[in-house]
Scaffold this motif. Structure first.
Motif, PDB file in Angstrom:
ATOM      1  N   GLN A   1       0.839  -1.187   0.000  1.00 25.37           N
ATOM      2  CA  GLN A   1       0.000   0.000   0.000  1.00 25.37           C
ATOM      3  C   GLN A   1       0.877   1.241   0.000  1.00 25.37           C
ATOM      4  O   GLN A   1       1.803   1.360   0.791  1.00 25.37           O
TER       5      GLN A   1
ATOM      6  N   GLN B   1       1.971   4.962   0.723  1.00 24.00           N
ATOM      7  CA  GLN B   1       1.738   5.984   1.744  1.00 24.00           C
ATOM      8  C   GLN B   1       2.658   7.161   1.511  1.00 24.00           C
ATOM      9  O   GLN B   1       3.780   7.005   1.023  1.00 24.00           O
TER      10      GLN B   1
ATOM     11  N   ALA C   1       7.358   8.988  -0.236  1.00 26.14           N
ATOM     12  CA  ALA C   1       6.400   7.964  -0.655  1.00 26.14           C
ATOM     13  C   ALA C   1       6.983   6.588  -0.369  1.00 26.14           C
ATOM     14  O   ALA C   1       8.152   6.334  -0.674  1.00 26.14           O
TER      15      ALA C   1
ATOM     16  N   ASN D   1       1.079  15.949  -1.546  1.00 21.41           N
ATOM     17  CA  ASN D   1       0.277  15.296  -2.580  1.00 21.41           C
ATOM     18  C   ASN D   1       1.206  14.715  -3.640  1.00 21.41           C
ATOM     19  O   ASN D   1       2.227  15.319  -3.975  1.00 21.41           O
TER      20      ASN D   1
ATOM     21  N   ARG E   1       0.906  12.320  -7.461  1.00 23.50           N
ATOM     22  CA  ARG E   1       0.142  11.546  -8.446  1.00 23.50           C
ATOM     23  C   ARG E   1       0.975  10.318  -8.793  1.00 23.50           C
ATOM     24  O   ARG E   1       2.029  10.423  -9.420  1.00 23.50           O
TER      25      ARG E   1
ATOM     26  N   GLN F   1      -3.009   8.273  -9.879  1.00 23.51           N
ATOM     27  CA  GLN F   1      -4.042   8.643  -8.920  1.00 23.51           C
ATOM     28  C   GLN F   1      -3.438   9.537  -7.852  1.00 23.51           C
ATOM     29  O   GLN F   1      -2.236   9.489  -7.580  1.00 23.51           O
ATOM     30  N   ASP F   2      -4.306  10.349  -7.257  1.00 26.45           N
ATOM     31  CA  ASP F   2      -3.857  11.259  -6.201  1.00 26.45           C
ATOM     32  C   ASP F   2      -3.728  10.535  -4.870  1.00 26.45           C
ATOM     33  O   ASP F   2      -4.630   9.815  -4.440  1.00 26.45           O
ATOM     34  N   TYR F   3      -2.588  10.765  -4.223  1.00 24.96           N
ATOM     35  CA  TYR F   3      -2.363  10.298  -2.872  1.00 24.96           C
ATOM     36  C   TYR F   3      -2.033  11.498  -1.993  1.00 24.96           C
ATOM     37  O   TYR F   3      -1.391  12.451  -2.444  1.00 24.96           O
ATOM     38  N   TRP F   4      -2.464  11.395  -0.732  1.00 25.35           N
ATOM     39  CA  TRP F   4      -2.269  12.502   0.208  1.00 25.35           C
ATOM     40  C   TRP F   4      -1.614  12.006   1.484  1.00 25.35           C
ATOM     41  O   TRP F   4      -1.887  10.904   1.956  1.00 25.35           O
TER      42      TRP F   4
END
Length: 121
Positions: free
Chosen positions: A1, A3, A24, A96, A98, A108-111
């Motif tokens: 996953q 993060q 990330a 943020n 992508r 996709q966007d991750y925060w």
């Protein structure tokens, strides 16, 4: 996953400096744009600055000349150097990115969860 984990927030006096980092982690194919957003109390989240994978940057007018974004693609990390901080810079800062998880998937966007920056004497 996948993060995004931010670090570096804290309390700083007006005129001071602070550096935020966001790394990330997890399994992914590549990262496109990365950036920083912030949300002050009672206000909507707003763009601070972004950087493309090849280093092109975009800054909000309110931080131009004071904040610098950079990234280390090998470390999947983005940085925000903040100088000449003002009380109005007080906010929770969110990272943020992508991210494309697999080659055949779209970005996709991750925060991140956010890190608090407080500028006060």
């Amino acid at each position: 996953q996948v993060q995004l984990v931010e670090s570096g927030g804290g309390l700083v006096q007006p005129g001071g400096s602070l550096t935020l980092s966001c790394a990330a982690s997890g399994s992914f194919f590549n990262i496109n744009d990365m950036g920083w957003y912030r949300q002050a109390p009672g206000r909507e989240r707003e763009l601070v600055t972004t950087i493309t994978s090849d280093g092109r940057t975009n800054h909000a007018d309110s931080v131009k000349g004071r904040f610098t974004i950079s990234r280390d693609n090998a470390k999947a990390t983005v940085y925000l150097q903040m100088n000449s901080l003002k009380p109005e810079d007080t906010a929770v800062y969110y990272c943020n990115a992508r991210i494309k998880i697999r080659a055949w998937m779209s970005h996709q966007d991750y925060w991140g969860k956010g890190t608090l920056v407080t500028v006060s004497s």
